[in-house]
Design a protein around this motif. Structure first.
Motif, short mmCIF file in Angstrom:
data_model
loop_
_atom_site.label_atom_id
_atom_site.label_comp_id
_atom_site.label_asym_id
_atom_site.label_seq_id
_atom_site.Cartn_x
_atom_site.Cartn_y
_atom_site.Cartn_z
N THR A 146 0.83 -1.21 0.00
CA THR A 146 0.00 0.00 0.00
C THR A 146 0.86 1.25 0.00
OG1 THR A 146 -1.72 -1.21 1.19
CG2 THR A 146 -1.85 1.19 1.22
N VAL A 147 1.91 1.27 0.81
CA VAL A 147 2.79 2.45 0.87
C VAL A 147 3.47 2.67 -0.48
CG1 VAL A 147 4.90 3.34 1.91
CG2 VAL A 147 3.15 2.35 3.36
N VAL A 148 3.94 1.60 -1.11
CA VAL A 148 4.58 1.72 -2.43
C VAL A 148 3.59 2.24 -3.46
CG1 VAL A 148 5.62 0.39 -4.31
CG2 VAL A 148 6.37 0.02 -1.97
N ALA A 149 2.37 1.71 -3.44
CA ALA A 149 1.36 2.16 -4.41
C ALA A 149 1.03 3.63 -4.22
CB ALA A 149 0.10 1.30 -4.28
N VAL A 150 0.88 4.08 -2.98
CA VAL A 150 0.60 5.49 -2.72
C VAL A 150 1.76 6.36 -3.18
CG1 VAL A 150 0.25 7.18 -0.88
CG2 VAL A 150 -1.07 5.07 -0.88
N ALA A 151 3.01 5.92 -2.93
CA ALA A 151 4.18 6.70 -3.37
C ALA A 151 4.23 6.81 -4.88
CB ALA A 151 5.46 6.06 -2.82
N VAL A 152 3.93 5.73 -5.59
CA VAL A 152 3.93 5.75 -7.06
C VAL A 152 2.88 6.72 -7.57
CG1 VAL A 152 3.39 4.36 -9.10
CG2 VAL A 152 4.94 3.48 -7.36
N VAL A 153 1.70 6.71 -6.97
CA VAL A 153 0.62 7.63 -7.40
C VAL A 153 1.03 9.08 -7.16
CG1 VAL A 153 -1.73 8.36 -6.88
CG2 VAL A 153 -1.23 5.95 -7.17
N VAL A 154 1.60 9.38 -5.98
CA VAL A 154 2.00 10.76 -5.67
C VAL A 154 3.10 11.24 -6.61
CG1 VAL A 154 3.12 12.19 -3.92
CG2 VAL A 154 1.25 10.68 -3.27
#
Length: 197
Positions: free
Chosen positions: A30-38
């Motif tokens: 989840t943290v990686v996915a949020v970082a990629v989106v940001v």
């Protein structure tokens, strides 16, 4: 008391919000996915807005045509904020004899600290040769007892000379001093010194 089932809208929301907390692997994903989106948003939005960020004359629309332009020779290329060289290059010039005399006199007064001299008396000896800012900000904190020299042992040597400053090397019976003499409204004054290596 409400009964929680695996069906319905609330159950779906519970599963979505609970996903990151099910295991450490889910949390990291989840943290990686949020970082990629940001990061993706941070890259895409500036490209969509263009080089001026939507705040230039094109974004102002028709309102810019009613206001007079302050300057008409402004280029549309973005200005660089990186400094690659000093804004004003100092011009080299032959050394001033007055600057050399001030440097030597300063070092003689600096090295003159007989036993029992107070800091105020020592500073009074330096005052005619030093800028007020340097005397009050730097020299006022120096204890004359800690000065490792007692006399000048040679002639001053010019290291660098410009139109508004001269760097002079003055030998003493202790360390050699690198003295910076600057042109001020009161004439040539010492604006800094350091022990030369």
């Amino acid at each position: 008391m409400p009964i929680r089932t695996n069906r319905g809208r609330a159950a779906v929301y519970r599963r979505l919000w609970g996903f990151p907390l099910r295991s450490p692997r889910h949390l990291v994903a989840t943290v990686v996915a949020v970082a990629v989106v940001v990061i993706g948003i941070g890259v895409v939005i500036p490209r969509l807005l263009g080089p001026q960020g939507g705040s230039g004359p094109a974004a102002a629309g028709s309102s810019s045509s009613t206001q007079p332009s302050a300057t008409t020779d402004v280029t549309s290329a973005p200005l660089s904020t990186r400094l690659t060289a000093p804004l004003v290059q100092p011009s080299s010039a032959p050394p001033s004899q007055e600057a050399l005399n001030v440097a030597e006199s300063f070092v003689r007064a600096w090295a003159s600290h007989p036993a029992g001299i107070t800091n105020a008396q020592w500073l009074d000896g330096l005052r005619p040769y030093t800028t007020v800012e340097y005397l009050n900000a730097q020299m006022a904190s120096v204890d004359p007892v800690n000065i490792p020299a007692s006399r000048v042992t040679g002639d001053p040597v010019v290291v660098a000379s410009y139109t508004s400053s001269v760097q002079v090397l003055v030998p003493t019976d202790g360390p050699k001093l690198s003295v910076t003499v600057s042109r001020t409204s009161d004439g040539w004054r010492v604006s800094g010194y350091d022990q030369a290596s």
